[in-house]
Scaffold this active site. Structure first.
Site, short mmCIF file in Angstrom:
data_model
loop_
_atom_site.label_atom_id
_atom_site.label_comp_id
_atom_site.label_asym_id
_atom_site.label_seq_id
_atom_site.Cartn_x
_atom_site.Cartn_y
_atom_site.Cartn_z
CG ASP A 7 27.84 21.82 4.46
OD1 ASP A 7 27.91 22.29 2.79
OD2 ASP A 7 28.29 21.46 4.69
CD GLU A 68 27.96 24.88 0.18
OE1 GLU A 68 29.06 25.09 0.97
OE2 GLU A 68 28.58 22.69 -0.10
CG ASP A 141 29.95 19.07 7.31
OD1 ASP A 141 29.90 18.62 5.63
OD2 ASP A 141 30.29 17.99 7.83
#
Length: 176
Positions: A7, A68, A141
């Site tokens: 992330d 991501e 996160d």
């Protein structure tokens, strides 16, 4: 299949490693955050992220890296930092020959919770449940990184079939 989920972020880059196959219980092998000081020069921050990602790759030896996909936000400065951290993760994996997959936030949320509009708490709760953890990983996160890895494990077989079908279709067009 062992997947490192990333992330991306300049200050906190969530990382999580999940192992398993679609349709079977999954196992978390590690979760954490790679940090860089907010007051450091950009180049130094990117090097800090690179070193952190490289360490995770060394320790966990994933077969895939799921990152991501950067999406447009209102704050251009934030999206630039996210994109730069994302590029570092993709570079580290690609340098080692590890395939990289990009997944959108809504794709990850839908895979893990059933809704592409799920909030962070819902994602954390489902990651906790799916990986049989005692509590949601902190910060968010880290939970998001695990969700990325889970999403990739569950979606990879279908994506591979689609890529193979596309390749076969392309070959048929050429040979006609």
């Amino acid at each position: 299949m062992r997947v490192l989920g990333v992330d991306p972020g300049l200050t906190r880059c969530g990382v999580g490693v999940v192992e398993g196959v679609a349709g079977r219980p999954l196992t978390m092998l590690g979760v954490g955050v790679v940090r860089s000081p907010a007051d450091a020069e950009l180049g130094h921050r990117l090097v800090a992220i690179e070193r952190g990602i490289e360490e995770w790759l060394d320790v966990h030896r994933p077969e895939f890296v799921a990152v991501e996909r950067v999406f447009s936000q209102h704050n251009v400065r934030t999206v630039m930092g996210t994109a730069q951290a994302s590029a570092v993760a993709m570079l580290c994996a690609s340098r080692r020959g590890i395939p990289v997959a990009l997944h959108t936030p809504s794709e990850v949320k839908a895979a893990v919770t059933g809704s592409g509009r799920a909030d962070k708490a819902q994602v954390g709760a489902m990651v906790t449940r799916l990986l049989r953890l005692d509590a949601p990983p902190k910060p968010a996160d880290a939970a998001d990184a695990l969700a990325l890895a889970i999403c990739h494990i569950w979606r990879a077989p279908a994506l591979n079939r689609l890529q193979q079908a596309h390749a076969q279709h392309s070959v048929r067009k050429v040979t006609r």
